[in-house]
Scaffold this active site. Structure first.
Site, PDB file in Angstrom:
ATOM      1  N   LYS A 140      -8.951 -71.626  51.347  1.00 39.68           N
ATOM      2  CA  LYS A 140      -8.582 -70.761  51.901  1.00 39.68           C
ATOM      3  C   LYS A 140      -9.876 -70.913  53.063  1.00 39.68           C
ATOM      4  O   LYS A 140     -10.627 -72.480  53.532  1.00 39.68           O
ATOM      5  CB  LYS A 140      -8.934 -69.194  51.444  1.00 39.68           C
ATOM      6  N   SER A 179      -0.161 -69.645  51.490  1.00 39.13           N
ATOM      7  CA  SER A 179      -1.154 -68.665  51.914  1.00 39.13           C
ATOM      8  C   SER A 179      -1.489 -69.482  52.669  1.00 39.13           C
ATOM      9  O   SER A 179      -2.491 -68.976  54.313  1.00 39.13           O
ATOM     10  CB  SER A 179      -2.179 -68.675  51.093  1.00 39.13           C
TER      11      SER A 179
END
Length: 330
Positions: free
Chosen positions: A177, A98
């Site tokens: 993230k 990701s």
């Protein structure tokens, strides 16, 4: 008539010592008493025996003192590791793609190991562009840091103990993230993959499009980040379960600042990928490079002494154990 005095009269004889039947006194002093000579001859061997016994006792005491100190050293090392892991810094594994290509990871490969330091956020909140590791909020159901625990209760206990001190993966929902928007800011995205904060287009040089182009899941309606929360997204926008997709609503996709574990600063493994993790502010226009490097330098400087101390204690315990094994062999 005067009687003549005989020449052998007692008065004319000089004083004679009494007849000595035994040895003279000088000879007596020179001659050892019975049993003393033998004991004196035996003294050197007695001294060597006593010296050997004393050295044996000392070495035994030394060995015993080491084995008494070893649990203390191990305890101190574990406490130090725990303190470092909980309050200063920790190494995490990247298990998914990701955050490609900033961070490399996939389920079947050996992902990057990143140093996540916690000191920076003791004094300031996460800023746009920061790469953070955080505990997944309740609505976040897609876990990126999967941890497999043994079915054996005994083994599972030690796995959980190891996770506390950083020797095993944490048994929690952890994510990595990038911060896109902070409390009070409004964020939205269009079909072309462009992201806006307060209607200003972000400058995102770190974005990676897996497959070569944005897919059809890029557009999302405007969301105002609530107080005490963050809007986060992965760099690999086509393959990231982030604030856009987690939770039942857009607001549930935001991450409470209280759930942030720390800031990802450095890739420590593998050696070929060692280096700092870029954290340019996407909301800033033309921010100087030296200014962008300040958080990285400060974080590394603050976290490095703690990691050095942990390795120092571990090395000390290892050396003591080796010395003890060597003395046992001799």
């Amino acid at each position: 008539m005067v009687n003549p005095v005989h020449s052998n009269a007692p008065e004319d004889d000089p004083e004679r010592p009494e007849e000595v039947t035994g040895p003279l006194e000088s000879q007596k002093s020179e001659q050892p008493e019975p049993g003393i000579y033998e004991s004196r001859r035996g003294r050197p061997s007695d001294k060597s025996d006593s010296a050997e016994s004393e050295s044996a006792k000392k070495s035994k005491k030394k060995k015993m003192s080491f084995w008494k100190e070893l649990p203390i050293l191990i305890g101190v090392a574990l406490v130090l590791v725990f303190v470092i892991q909980q309050f200063l810094a920790r190494v995490y594994v990247i298990p998914s793609g990701s955050m490609e290509q900033t961070l490399h990871g996939c389920p079947s490969c050996n992902g990057d190991r990143i140093l996540v330091e916690k000191v920076t956020y003791y004094f300031t909140d996460p800023a746009p562009g920061d790469v953070i590791v955080f505990k997944g909020p309740g609505p976040w159901v897609q876990n990126e840091f999967q941890t497999e625990r043994s079915d054996n209760a005994f083994v599972r206990f030690f796995e959980q103990l190891g996770s506390v001190i950083g020797l095993a993966p944490p048994d929690e929902k952890d994510f990595v993230k990038r911060v896109i928007a902070t409390p009070g800011q409004t964020v939205r995205g269009d079909a072309d993959g462009r992201v806006y904060v307060n209607d200003k287009l972000l400058n995102e040089p770190y974005v990676y499009w897996e497959g070569g182009a944005p897919n059809n899941d890029q557009a999302f309606e405007p969301v105002t980040v609530p107080p005490g929360a963050l809007w986060v997204m992965g760099d690999n926008r086509n393959n990231s379960s982030d604030s856009r997709k987690q939770g039942n609503t857009r607001l549930e996709g935001t991450v409470p600042i209280s759930d942030v574990i720390g800031k990802a600063q450095v890739i420590v493994l593998p050696p070929g990928r060692w280096g700092g993790i870029s954290d340019p502010n996407p909301q800033a226009i033309g921010a100087p490079g030296w200014q962008q490097g300040i958080p990285l330098g400060a974080g590394v400087l603050l976290a490095w002494p703690a990691l050095w101390a942990g390795r120092r204690v571990t090395r000390m315990v290892t050396v003591r154990v080796r010395n003890a094994r060597g003395s046992d062999r001799t």
